[in-house]
Design a protein around this motif. Structure first.
Motif, PDB file in Angstrom:
ATOM      1  N   ASN A   1      69.456  13.784  45.991  1.00 15.24           N
ATOM      2  CA  ASN A   1      69.439  15.147  45.451  1.00 15.24           C
ATOM      3  C   ASN A   1      69.055  16.168  46.515  1.00 15.24           C
ATOM      4  OD1 ASN A   1      70.190  14.266  42.909  1.00 15.24           O
ATOM      5  ND2 ASN A   1      68.091  14.088  42.154  1.00 15.24           N
ATOM      6  N   GLN A   2      68.134  15.801  47.389  1.00 10.60           N
ATOM      7  CA  GLN A   2      67.743  16.710  48.470  1.00 10.60           C
ATOM      8  C   GLN A   2      68.905  16.944  49.440  1.00 10.60           C
ATOM      9  OE1 GLN A   2      64.365  14.622  50.032  1.00 10.60           O
ATOM     10  NE2 GLN A   2      62.914  15.555  48.603  1.00 10.60           N
ATOM     11  N   LEU A   3      69.611  15.875  49.778  1.00  8.11           N
ATOM     12  CA  LEU A   3      70.762  16.014  50.668  1.00  8.11           C
ATOM     13  C   LEU A   3      71.844  16.884  50.037  1.00  8.11           C
ATOM     14  CD1 LEU A   3      71.043  12.333  51.950  1.00  8.11           C
ATOM     15  CD2 LEU A   3      70.543  14.334  53.370  1.00  8.11           C
ATOM     16  N   LEU A   4      72.117  16.667  48.757  1.00  8.35           N
ATOM     17  CA  LEU A   4      73.155  17.432  48.071  1.00  8.35           C
ATOM     18  C   LEU A   4      72.756  18.896  47.946  1.00  8.35           C
ATOM     19  CD1 LEU A   4      74.061  14.827  45.303  1.00  8.35           C
ATOM     20  CD2 LEU A   4      75.416  15.417  47.319  1.00  8.35           C
ATOM     21  N   ALA A   5      71.481  19.156  47.657  1.00 21.83           N
ATOM     22  CA  ALA A   5      71.010  20.537  47.542  1.00 21.83           C
ATOM     23  C   ALA A   5      71.152  21.261  48.876  1.00 21.83           C
ATOM     24  CB  ALA A   5      69.558  20.565  47.078  1.00 21.83           C
ATOM     25  N   ALA A   6      70.784  20.586  49.971  1.00 16.17           N
ATOM     26  CA  ALA A   6      70.908  21.198  51.292  1.00 16.17           C
ATOM     27  C   ALA A   6      72.364  21.537  51.596  1.00 16.17           C
ATOM     28  CB  ALA A   6      70.336  20.266  52.355  1.00 16.17           C
TER      29      ALA A   6
ATOM     30  N   TRP B   1      82.177  13.874  50.689  1.00 15.46           N
ATOM     31  CA  TRP B   1      80.813  13.532  51.110  1.00 15.46           C
ATOM     32  C   TRP B   1      79.813  13.531  49.959  1.00 15.46           C
ATOM     33  CZ3 TRP B   1      76.090  16.054  51.206  1.00 15.46           C
ATOM     34  CH2 TRP B   1      75.090  15.483  51.995  1.00 15.46           C
ATOM     35  N   PRO B   2      79.787  14.525  49.064  1.00  9.27           N
ATOM     36  CA  PRO B   2      78.807  14.477  47.973  1.00  9.27           C
ATOM     37  C   PRO B   2      78.945  13.227  47.102  1.00  9.27           C
ATOM     38  CG  PRO B   2      79.727  16.674  48.158  1.00  9.27           C
ATOM     39  CD  PRO B   2      80.562  15.785  49.038  1.00  9.27           C
ATOM     40  N   GLN B   3      80.180  12.858  46.790  1.00 14.33           N
ATOM     41  CA  GLN B   3      80.382  11.667  45.957  1.00 14.33           C
ATOM     42  C   GLN B   3      79.945  10.399  46.684  1.00 14.33           C
ATOM     43  OE1 GLN B   3      82.875  14.053  46.396  1.00 14.33           O
ATOM     44  NE2 GLN B   3      82.313  15.028  44.446  1.00 14.33           N
ATOM     45  N   ARG B   4      80.202  10.336  47.971  1.00 13.51           N
ATOM     46  CA  ARG B   4      79.826   9.138  48.734  1.00 13.51           C
ATOM     47  C   ARG B   4      78.316   9.029  48.899  1.00 13.51           C
ATOM     48  NH1 ARG B   4      84.745   9.720  53.222  1.00 13.51           N
ATOM     49  NH2 ARG B   4      86.431   9.309  51.722  1.00 13.51           N
ATOM     50  N   ILE B   5      77.642  10.146  49.090  1.00 11.09           N
ATOM     51  CA  ILE B   5      76.181  10.120  49.139  1.00 11.09           C
ATOM     52  C   ILE B   5      75.609   9.720  47.779  1.00 11.09           C
ATOM     53  CG2 ILE B   5      74.131  11.606  49.278  1.00 11.09           C
ATOM     54  CD1 ILE B   5      75.124  10.830  52.001  1.00 11.09           C
ATOM     55  N   SER B   6      76.165  10.275  46.721  1.00 11.75           N
ATOM     56  CA  SER B   6      75.675   9.968  45.368  1.00 11.75           C
ATOM     57  C   SER B   6      75.874   8.505  44.996  1.00 11.75           C
ATOM     58  CB  SER B   6      76.388  10.855  44.335  1.00 11.75           C
ATOM     59  OG  SER B   6      76.107  12.220  44.567  1.00 11.75           O
ATOM     60  N   ALA B   7      76.851   7.852  45.607  1.00 12.21           N
ATOM     61  CA  ALA B   7      77.163   6.473  45.265  1.00 12.21           C
ATOM     62  C   ALA B   7      76.281   5.459  45.980  1.00 12.21           C
ATOM     63  CB  ALA B   7      78.626   6.184  45.577  1.00 12.21           C
TER      64      ALA B   7
END
Length: 407
Positions: free
Chosen positions: A334-339, A370-376
């Motif tokens: 969540n922190q990575l996605l928010a940034a 990238w957001p989907q891959r980080i979330s996965a």
């Protein structure tokens, strides 16, 4: 094209797929030197006038050189997009490289190196660490700004040859962000960049292995050091080289282990135990070759380097033994996605992200996914990534300390 209607301005970025890691030993600093020379004029725009014209029209401009790319960018009123595109296209092929301009600029670059590297103990240590980690005289081991002797020896023909080999429209990425349309960008791009002839571009070579005889330890004791530092760097896969399947998990690992003031290292070493003044972990996946995973600590005054190393090792062991929770992983995600979301508010961040990706072998689709891959990323993948990278045979430990008394 990255549209934004928040203000009547645009940012143009041209990123060339060439950086200091495309140089050879003995000719280091060519990419950065040429970046400076790109402001020295063409037949259409006299030396120094590029930035002055941008400024007179209410804009600002700059450039940068990294290991894998060189970028030039201008931010200006939307109606002046044609102006900066015309000038950028002009210097893509018509820059004048003369001894008269190179001689004084060489002194500027040498002074830049003195200020940012030779007079900064941490930077001098980092140069040696990179040489050990990636291998002497190899890409990523040699400094972006170049070694002093190479800077002194680079001449007109060296820079002209580098310019001819790498500066061409088929080796460049055009990114425009701001208050304009795709149709307008395409029209101007075809008008000004379209007529420039393409060139044959050679392959970009990056080794798939790092330095030999790892692990190694590098120590720099310097009277100018006010604050000691302990750090450890591991060779790590990027999006393009090595065990690339770990790239997204390593980003999550870096965030949860030492990416913020609430991460493990800061919480335990700084807040709870008072061993460090600050602690961090970092990892960057956007590299055309291998990259590194870094951990560092500035020790508290009452603590020794040995205290720091033992504490970091203990925290690493806890994680490697399975001590990471799904909640912890989710918080880091969540922190990575928010940034990433916050960065979209800037006309500079979006082009830089796409420029970095496209100059290192990734695609627009990769950036968008990238957001989907980080979330996965799962807890088990974070553990597997840590076990893959945190190995002694891929590490360099670096110590920066004040010089001993009498030293």
């Amino acid at each position: 094209m990255l549209p934004s209607r928040r203000a009547p301005i645009v940012t143009q970025v041209v990123v060339y797929k060439v950086g200091s890691a495309d140089e050879t030993f003995g000719h280091t600093g060519a990419a950065h030197f040429l970046e400076h020379m790109m402001f020295k004029g063409t037949d259409q725009v006299p030396a120094g006038e590029f930035s002055r014209i941008v400024s007179r029209n209410g804009g600002r401009d700059n450039a940068y050189t990294t290991f894998d790319s060189t970028g030039y960018h201008q931010t200006i009123a939307a109606e002046q997009l044609e102006l900066v595109m015309r000038m950028e296209a002009d210097r893509m092929t018509n820059v004048r490289l003369t001894e008269r301009e190179i001689v004084p600029e060489r002194q500027v670059i040498l002074e830049e190196r003195r200020m940012r590297t030779d007079n900064v103990p941490a930077s001098l240590l980092d140069e040696v660490v990179r040489e050990r980690l990636y291998g002497l005289h190899k890409p990523y081991a040699m400094p972006v700004i170049g070694y002093p002797d190479d800077i002194r020896n680079l001449g007109v023909e060296d820079l002209a040859s580098f310019y001819r080999r790498h500066y061409a429209p088929n080796n460049a990425i055009l990114i425009v962000a701001g208050d304009t349309t795709t149709e307008r960008v395409r029209e101007l791009g075809e008008r000004y960049y379209g007529p420039i002839a393409r060139r044959e571009i050679g392959p970009r070579l990056r080794p798939a292995q790092g330095g030999t005889d790892l692990p190694q330890k590098v120590v720099r004791a310097d009277a100018r050091v006010a604050e000691p530092r302990w750090s450890r760097l591991w060779l790590a896969p990027s999006y393009r080289v090595g065990e690339t399947k770990y790239a997204y998990a390593l980003q999550v690992l870096a965030r949860l282990f030492g990416g913020t003031e609430t991460s493990r290292l800061s919480r335990v070493l700084v807040e709870e135990r008072g061993i460090g003044l600050s602690a961090w972990a970092s990892y960057g996946a956007s590299s055309l070759g291998l990259t590194s995973f870094d951990i560092g600590v500035h020790p508290a005054k009452s603590r020794s380097i040995e205290d720091v190393e033992q504490a970091v090792t203990a925290e690493m062991k806890k994680l490697l033994d399975g001590g990471v929770t799904a909640e912890e992983v989710e918080r880091a995600q969540n922190q990575l996605l928010a940034a990433a979301i916050y960065s979209q508010d800037s006309l500079a961040s979006g082009p830089r992200i796409y420029g970095t990706a496209l100059s290192t072998g990734s695609t627009v689709a990769d950036v968008d996914a990238w957001p989907q891959r980080i979330s996965a990323v799962t807890r088990d993948e974070v553990l597997a990534a840590a076990r893959h990278v945190w190995r002694d045979d891929g590490a360099v430990t670096a110590l920066l300390t004040p010089a001993a008394r009498g030293g």
